[in-house]
Design an enzyme around this catalytic site. Sequence first.
Site, PDB file in Angstrom:
ATOM      1  N   SER A  76       0.833  -1.481   0.234  1.00 18.72           N
ATOM      2  CA  SER A  76      -0.219   0.146  -0.119  1.00 18.72           C
ATOM      3  C   SER A  76       0.563   1.182  -0.314  1.00 18.72           C
ATOM      4  CB  SER A  76      -0.822  -0.060   1.111  1.00 18.72           C
ATOM      5  OG  SER A  76      -1.726   0.968   0.836  1.00 18.72           O
ATOM      6  N   ASP A 114      -8.617  -4.382  -6.194  1.00 13.65           N
ATOM      7  CA  ASP A 114      -8.322  -3.432  -5.001  1.00 13.65           C
ATOM      8  C   ASP A 114      -9.500  -2.239  -4.519  1.00 13.65           C
ATOM      9  OD1 ASP A 114      -6.721  -2.213  -3.193  1.00 13.65           O
ATOM     10  OD2 ASP A 114      -4.985  -3.928  -3.390  1.00 13.65           O
ATOM     11  N   HIS A 148      -7.530  -5.691  -0.344  1.00 11.71           N
ATOM     12  CA  HIS A 148      -6.322  -4.397  -1.019  1.00 11.71           C
ATOM     13  C   HIS A 148      -5.009  -5.552  -0.421  1.00 11.71           C
ATOM     14  CE1 HIS A 148      -4.285  -1.124  -0.270  1.00 11.71           C
ATOM     15  NE2 HIS A 148      -4.259  -0.847   0.852  1.00 11.71           N
TER      16      HIS A 148
END
Length: 531
Positions: A244, A470, A500
Amino acid sequence: MRTSPALRAAALAATATVLLPLAACSDDGDGGTGSSTPSSASTAAPTATPGNLSSQKLDWKPCPAPNEAQGSGASPSPLPGGTTWQCSFMDVPLDYADPGGRTIELALVRAAARDKDKRIGSLIFNFGGPGASGVATLPSFGTAYDSLRARYDLVSFDPRGVGRSEGVECSDDATLDARYEQDGTPDDAEEEKAFVEDQKSYIADCEENSGDELPYVGTTNAARDMDLLRQVLGDDKLYYFGISYGTELGGVYAHLYPRTVGRAVLDAVVDPTEDSLKSSLGQAEGFQLALDNFTADCAERDDCKLPGATAKEVQDGITALLAKLEKKPVPGLGERELTETQATTGIASALYSKETWPLLEQGIDEADGGNGGLLLALADSLNGRSEDGHYDNSNAANAAVNCADSKQRFTLEQTRKALPEFRKASPVFGDYLGWGLMACTGWPVAGAWDTPDVSAPGSAPILVIGNTGDPATPYAGAKAMAASLGKGVGIELTYKGEGHGAYNGGSTCVQRTVDAYLLEGKVPKSGTVCE
């Protein structure tokens, strides 16, 4: 775009971009107020690290339980085979432009490699946010990465401003409770005034409690810290796994230090080419896509608790619930109620992983029946609130890093003007994310960039993984990151899945590909697709 244990852990396991409009910061290259405030020190040119810091010796000891800023909880359990987690601290310059000046401590954690004869080095993890405590997170999910411990020490850290690393402090617990209960999508002048005043108060708390550190918590300084950590750990190259926001950190590192990149994986990729307006719009679309997939799945199942024969009917029921909560919250946990904003946070929280869809379904059903406890618990997990009412510092750190990085500061008028586009992107999350554009307005430190430079000519190949479903870091970001890193550097891997992140998404193909790259140096063909 950048987020934050049960569900909060799900977001971190996948890991951690924040969808919190009260914590996220934005920049738009076309319109903003500008600033006369001091610029983040992360814009300073790279400087040499003092020899006494690069040669420091780490004092590894058994890890204590996480402190409040890291999220609290128990001391980490040993890994399979009995390997224990060890913790230490490393000194870094507060300001790299003054390397002989004040230093701060970064908290570290590691688990030793199983095969010391074939050990490659240390694999450093960043779990995103910004604001996620690596020291607390890595032991929580260490078994998920245990195959990599065959040849690497698994290492993570609390980045500067996070957890035990001079953690940024803003408002107290009671103030944060009130803040998260507030209407995050104001509909009239009175609600707008309350929203703006709350934002000003929060920023004033951050400046009062952590003002000396705020100029130095940006991503460029975190990248410099990682290079110092590489040296202190005794590695000639950086071996890295960023998830991320950790992908943005990895890209910035590669730009600054391309010749020291060893093997690096970027999973759940932030698009480095988008300013914050486009990034926030992309996130609105991403969460709407995840919600569409959830409602479609629900409508197709005979046992779904939510009313509706089609995905649209299921979503209409969710929209109706949120409208009902705006007028009248329902009982939540203890004396606290579930508001519209808390419910939206809870829904977003559960969309980070397909494994938490059953909790989302149950939570919406119970809230519609007047019991908001589960949705509020899901919101608490993303907001960093423990069951005893204490908050970790993940969202304070998130705001501090975002606002140190991003230049743009949106006015109330500019925010209002952007809302229709956000509503078009997502009828459920659009207003929620659109109002988040103001999160850095009035911040005492000016941002460093419009978008980060991640070009890395001369770097070793970097594996960039995009997940088509995602919600928090939309799939297109992986292609943009691979291209921005440069030809022959960014190697794109696609996972056709939900949630995610990809490595922990349940795909044997993804895990085998990543493990072969990190453990054996086998670089896959760019464009490889895993189902």
